[in-house]
Design a protein around this motif. Structure first.
Motif, PDB file in Angstrom:
ATOM      1  N   HIS A 223      52.453  19.239  84.703  1.00 53.12           N
ATOM      2  CA  HIS A 223      54.116  18.863  84.697  1.00 53.12           C
ATOM      3  C   HIS A 223      54.458  17.981  85.807  1.00 53.12           C
ATOM      4  O   HIS A 223      55.692  17.774  86.019  1.00 53.12           O
ATOM      5  N   ARG A 224      53.415  17.322  86.532  1.00 56.53           N
ATOM      6  CA  ARG A 224      53.592  16.251  87.278  1.00 56.53           C
ATOM      7  C   ARG A 224      54.502  16.781  88.584  1.00 56.53           C
ATOM      8  O   ARG A 224      55.186  16.109  89.328  1.00 56.53           O
ATOM      9  N   ILE A 225      53.853  17.975  88.924  1.00 54.48           N
ATOM     10  CA  ILE A 225      54.597  18.328  90.424  1.00 54.48           C
ATOM     11  C   ILE A 225      53.644  18.512  91.503  1.00 54.48           C
ATOM     12  O   ILE A 225      52.657  19.092  91.317  1.00 54.48           O
ATOM     13  N   SER A 226      54.071  17.503  92.395  1.00 52.55           N
ATOM     14  CA  SER A 226      53.148  17.425  93.551  1.00 52.55           C
ATOM     15  C   SER A 226      53.561  18.352  94.591  1.00 52.55           C
ATOM     16  O   SER A 226      54.526  18.647  95.226  1.00 52.55           O
ATOM     17  N   ILE A 227      52.489  19.172  95.194  1.00 51.77           N
ATOM     18  CA  ILE A 227      52.777  20.402  96.161  1.00 51.77           C
ATOM     19  C   ILE A 227      52.574  19.669  97.703  1.00 51.77           C
ATOM     20  O   ILE A 227      51.757  18.559  98.121  1.00 51.77           O
ATOM     21  N   ALA A 228      53.596  19.938  98.307  1.00 47.83           N
ATOM     22  CA  ALA A 228      53.823  19.311  99.785  1.00 47.83           C
ATOM     23  C   ALA A 228      53.059  20.194 100.782  1.00 47.83           C
ATOM     24  O   ALA A 228      52.474  19.649 101.627  1.00 47.83           O
ATOM     25  N   SER A 229      53.328  21.513 100.711  1.00 48.56           N
ATOM     26  CA  SER A 229      52.643  22.402 101.648  1.00 48.56           C
ATOM     27  C   SER A 229      52.544  23.811 101.124  1.00 48.56           C
ATOM     28  O   SER A 229      52.811  24.074  99.974  1.00 48.56           O
ATOM     29  N   VAL A 230      51.476  24.563 101.801  1.00 45.47           N
ATOM     30  CA  VAL A 230      51.053  25.743 101.267  1.00 45.47           C
ATOM     31  C   VAL A 230      51.102  26.753 102.097  1.00 45.47           C
ATOM     32  O   VAL A 230      50.399  26.417 103.527  1.00 45.47           O
TER      33      VAL A 230
ATOM     34  N   GLU B 156      64.514  19.741  87.411  1.00 43.69           N
ATOM     35  CA  GLU B 156      64.804  20.969  86.743  1.00 43.69           C
ATOM     36  C   GLU B 156      63.722  21.311  85.745  1.00 43.69           C
ATOM     37  O   GLU B 156      63.415  22.236  85.200  1.00 43.69           O
ATOM     38  N   ARG B 157      63.946  20.226  84.632  1.00 41.97           N
ATOM     39  CA  ARG B 157      63.010  20.498  83.596  1.00 41.97           C
ATOM     40  C   ARG B 157      61.534  20.901  83.797  1.00 41.97           C
ATOM     41  O   ARG B 157      61.020  21.908  83.089  1.00 41.97           O
ATOM     42  N   ALA B 158      60.951  20.162  84.604  1.00 39.88           N
ATOM     43  CA  ALA B 158      59.580  20.354  84.866  1.00 39.88           C
ATOM     44  C   ALA B 158      59.302  21.438  85.731  1.00 39.88           C
ATOM     45  O   ALA B 158      58.489  22.418  85.350  1.00 39.88           O
ATOM     46  N   MET B 159      60.317  21.977  86.432  1.00 37.57           N
ATOM     47  CA  MET B 159      60.028  22.988  87.355  1.00 37.57           C
ATOM     48  C   MET B 159      60.487  24.338  86.407  1.00 37.57           C
ATOM     49  O   MET B 159      59.436  25.408  86.519  1.00 37.57           O
ATOM     50  N   GLN B 160      61.172  24.225  85.501  1.00 40.13           N
ATOM     51  CA  GLN B 160      61.420  25.618  84.736  1.00 40.13           C
ATOM     52  C   GLN B 160      60.198  25.621  83.578  1.00 40.13           C
ATOM     53  O   GLN B 160      59.802  26.663  83.512  1.00 40.13           O
ATOM     54  N   ARG B 161      59.732  24.691  83.125  1.00 36.93           N
ATOM     55  CA  ARG B 161      58.526  24.585  82.419  1.00 36.93           C
ATOM     56  C   ARG B 161      57.284  25.177  83.166  1.00 36.93           C
ATOM     57  O   ARG B 161      56.625  26.007  82.640  1.00 36.93           O
ATOM     58  N   THR B 162      57.276  24.767  84.420  1.00 36.85           N
ATOM     59  CA  THR B 162      56.118  25.128  85.106  1.00 36.85           C
ATOM     60  C   THR B 162      56.261  26.645  85.698  1.00 36.85           C
ATOM     61  O   THR B 162      55.397  27.639  85.430  1.00 36.85           O
ATOM     62  N   LEU B 163      57.586  27.195  85.777  1.00 32.93           N
ATOM     63  CA  LEU B 163      57.934  28.866  86.188  1.00 32.93           C
ATOM     64  C   LEU B 163      57.417  29.525  84.718  1.00 32.93           C
ATOM     65  O   LEU B 163      56.870  30.570  84.934  1.00 32.93           O
ATOM     66  N   ARG B 164      57.643  29.189  83.708  1.00 30.77           N
ATOM     67  CA  ARG B 164      57.319  29.785  82.491  1.00 30.77           C
ATOM     68  C   ARG B 164      55.831  29.985  82.277  1.00 30.77           C
ATOM     69  O   ARG B 164      55.281  30.986  82.071  1.00 30.77           O
ATOM     70  N   GLN B 165      55.076  28.846  82.426  1.00 30.08           N
ATOM     71  CA  GLN B 165      53.670  28.871  82.686  1.00 30.08           C
ATOM     72  C   GLN B 165      52.960  29.777  83.698  1.00 30.08           C
ATOM     73  O   GLN B 165      52.292  30.428  83.610  1.00 30.08           O
TER      74      GLN B 165
END
Length: 438
Positions: free
Chosen positions: A380-387, A409-418
Motif C-alpha cells: 500500500h506504498r507505506i514506507s517504514i521510518a523506524s522500528v 488514511e485510506r492506505a493505512m486502513q487497508r493495511t490494518l485490515r490485511q
C-alpha cells in the motif's frame, strides 16, 4: 433602550453549571451591571425536582419544574439552556428562539446534532444563540475565532478539548499505570462520569470539534463524517515508546482545511506530539487549543476546560454579551449570518487526509514476522521510518512498534485490515497518528 433597562434572565437546569452561574452572577452582579450598563435580574430557574437540596439558595418563588414556562414567558429576555442532553434541551431552545429571545447554551451535543436547525430558527424569528461555554469551558475560544480572528482563514485548528481524557493520559504517563486503574481513580475523584464512554471514546471531543469546524468554516460536520477514536487501548508501553521517539501522547481534535482543494477534514484521535510542542505539555484536566490563521499565524489558548466555575464563567460572558446586544442592538450575534446559498467546502476523502503514523503490533516471536508486516505495508506504498521491538507480556510474543513516513488514511486502513488477517499478528493493531503540526 434606556440606561435603567432591566434584563430578566431565566435558567433552565440547575445542575453543577446552573448553580455556578446563579452563584457567580449573584456575587458579581453589581460589577457586571456597571460594565454592561443594564440591570441583571435572575428571574426564574427551572429544575427537575423542586424538593432537592442545592448548594445555592434560591427563593422557592423563583423555582419551577417547567422549563417551557421560562421559554414562553414574555418578560424573560435571556434563556440559559443548561439542561444537558438533546431532546428537552432542543425543544426548550427552539421554543425560546421562536419567541425572538436570546438563548445561551453550554450544550455541545445539542449544537453538534441540531446546530443548523437552531441557527436557522434564530434567524427566522429574530432570536439569537450564544454558546461560548460549549467548547473548552473557560477558554474563550469561540470569541477568539468569531471576533478576534475574524480577518483570518483557518488552515488548521487542533487541541485538547476533553479534560477527563487529558487527566487519564497524564496520570498513565506520570505513574506508569494502566488505563483501567487510572480510569477508576478518575471516577473516584469525580473527573470521570460513571459511564465514561462519552469522554474516553472521543465523542465529547467530537461534538466540540463540530462546533469549532462550523465556526471556522461554515460547515456542520456530523460525528459519523469524522474519524473518531478514543484512548482505551493506549498502554504505558505506548508512552515509553513515544518517549523514545521524542513524543508525548494526547487525545486531540484536528480540524484541517486544504484551501487549494477546498476540502475540510475533522478528526478526533490519540496523537503523538513532539515533546517540545506546547500542547504536548498541557497536563491534568486542562484544555488547550492551537489556531492557525492565514493572517495572524498561530495563536494558542489554554485553561480549565470543564468544571463549575470555568463553565459558569463562559456562560456569564455570553449573558453579558446578550445584555449588551439588547441594550445597543449590536454584537457578536452576527456570527453565522453569511449567505447560505454559497457552497461550503467539501469533506476530504480518506486518501487526502495525510500524516505519519505509529503502529503497535503484538506478534509471534518468530523469524520472518517483520518481513511479512513490511510486505503488507509496501503493498500500500507505506514506507517504514523506524522500528522498535520489545518483549510482550504474552509468552512467545513480541511487541513490534513501527513509525511511517507520510501516508494517508485510506492506505493505512487497508493495511490494518490485511495485518489483522496475518496469522503472526495476535491482536488488533494499535494505530496512533503523529502530529507534526509545526
Amino acid at each position: 433602550m434606556s440606561d435603567s433597562m432591566t434584563v430578566n434572565i431565566g435558567i433552565c437546569g440547575l445542575g453543577t453549571v446552573g448553580q455556578g452561574v446563579w452563584k457567580h452572577l449573584t456575587a458579581n452582579r453589581a460589577d457586571l451591571e456597571r460594565r454592561v450598563g443594564v440591570k441583571l435580574n435572575l428571574a426564574r430557574a427551572a429544575v427537575r425536582d423542586l424538593r432537592k437540596t442545592r448548594a445555592v439558595k434560591i427563593p422557592a418563588a423563583k423555582l419551577t419544574d417547567d422549563s417551557f414556562s421560562i421559554a414562553n414567558d414574555p418578560s424573560i429576555h435571556i434563556v440559559c439552556e443548561l439542561i444537558g442532553g438533546t431532546k428537552l434541551a432542543r425543544e426548550v431552545t427552539l421554543t425560546a428562539l421562536r419567541h425572538g429571545k436570546i438563548v445561551v447554551s453550554a450544550n455541545k451535543a445539542l449544537i453538534c446534532e441540531h446546530g443548523a436547525e437552531i441557527i436557522s430558527t434564530a434567524r427566522k424569528h429574530g432570536g439569537h444563540f450564544f454558546f461560548e461555554a460549549s467548547v473548552a469551558g473557560g477558554i474563550p475560544i469561540i470569541k477568539a475565532i468569531r471576533e478576534g480572528l475574524v480577518a483570518n482563514h483557518f488552515p488548521r485548528i487542533y487541541g485538547i478539548l476533553n479534560g477527563t481524557c487529558n487527566y487519564i493520559l497524564t496520570q498513565m504517563e506520570d505513574q506508569d499505570a494502566p488505563y483501567a486503574d487510572v480510569l477508576a481513580e478518575a471516577k473516584r475523584l469525580g473527573y470521570a462520569e460513571a459511564d465514561e464512554s462519552l469522554d474516553v471514546d472521543g465523542w465529547d471531543t467530537a461534538h466540540k470539534a463540530a462546533v469549532l469546524a462550523w465556526l471556522a468554516h461554515g460547515r456542520w460536520v456530523k460525528t459519523d463524517q469524522m474519524i473518531v477514536e478514543g484512548i482505551s487501548r493506549i498502554t504505558p508501553a505506548d508512552f515509553k515508546n513515544a518517549s523514545v521517539l521524542g513524543y508525548g501522547i494526547k487525545l486531540l481534535a484536528v480540524i484541517t482545511r486544504d484551501f487549494k482543494r477546498d476540502e475540510l477534514s475533522v478528526r478526533v484521535h490519540p496523537t503523538l506530539l513532539p515533546e517540545g510542542n506546547v500542547i504536548a505539555n498541557v497536563s491534568g484536566v486542562f484544555n488547550a487549543v492551537s489556531v492557525t490563521g492565514d493572517v495572524v499565524g498561530t495563536t494558542l489558548y489554554s485553561g480549565r476546560g470543564a468544571g463549575q466555575d470555568a463553565t459558569a464563567s463562559a456562560v456569564i460572558s455570553d449573558i453579558a454579551d446578550a445584555a449588551s446586544l439588547l441594550k445597543h442592538g449590536k454584537g457578536a450575534h452576527l456570527l453565522g449570518e453569511a449567505d447560505e446559498s454559497v457552497p461550503t467546502c467539501r469533506l476530504a476523502p480518506p486518501e487526502n487526509i495525510r500524516c505519519r503514523y505509529y503502529l503497535r503490533l503484538t506478534v509471534k516471536d518468530e523469524p520472518g514476522v517483520l518481513a511479512r508486516v513490511a510486505s503488507v505495508m509496501a503493498r500500500h506504498r507505506i514506507s517504514i521510518a523506524s522500528v522498535i521491538q520489545n518483549p510482550s507480556e504474552y509468552s512467545g510474543a513480541a511487541s513490534l512498534v513501527l513509525t511511517t513516513h507520510e501516508s494517508n488514511e485510506r492506505a493505512m486502513q487497508r493495511t490494518l485490515r490485511q495485518l489483522k488477517a496475518l496469522g503472526s499478528v495476535l491482536e488488533d493493531p494499535v494505530l496512533l497518528r503523529i502530529g507534526d503540526f509545526e
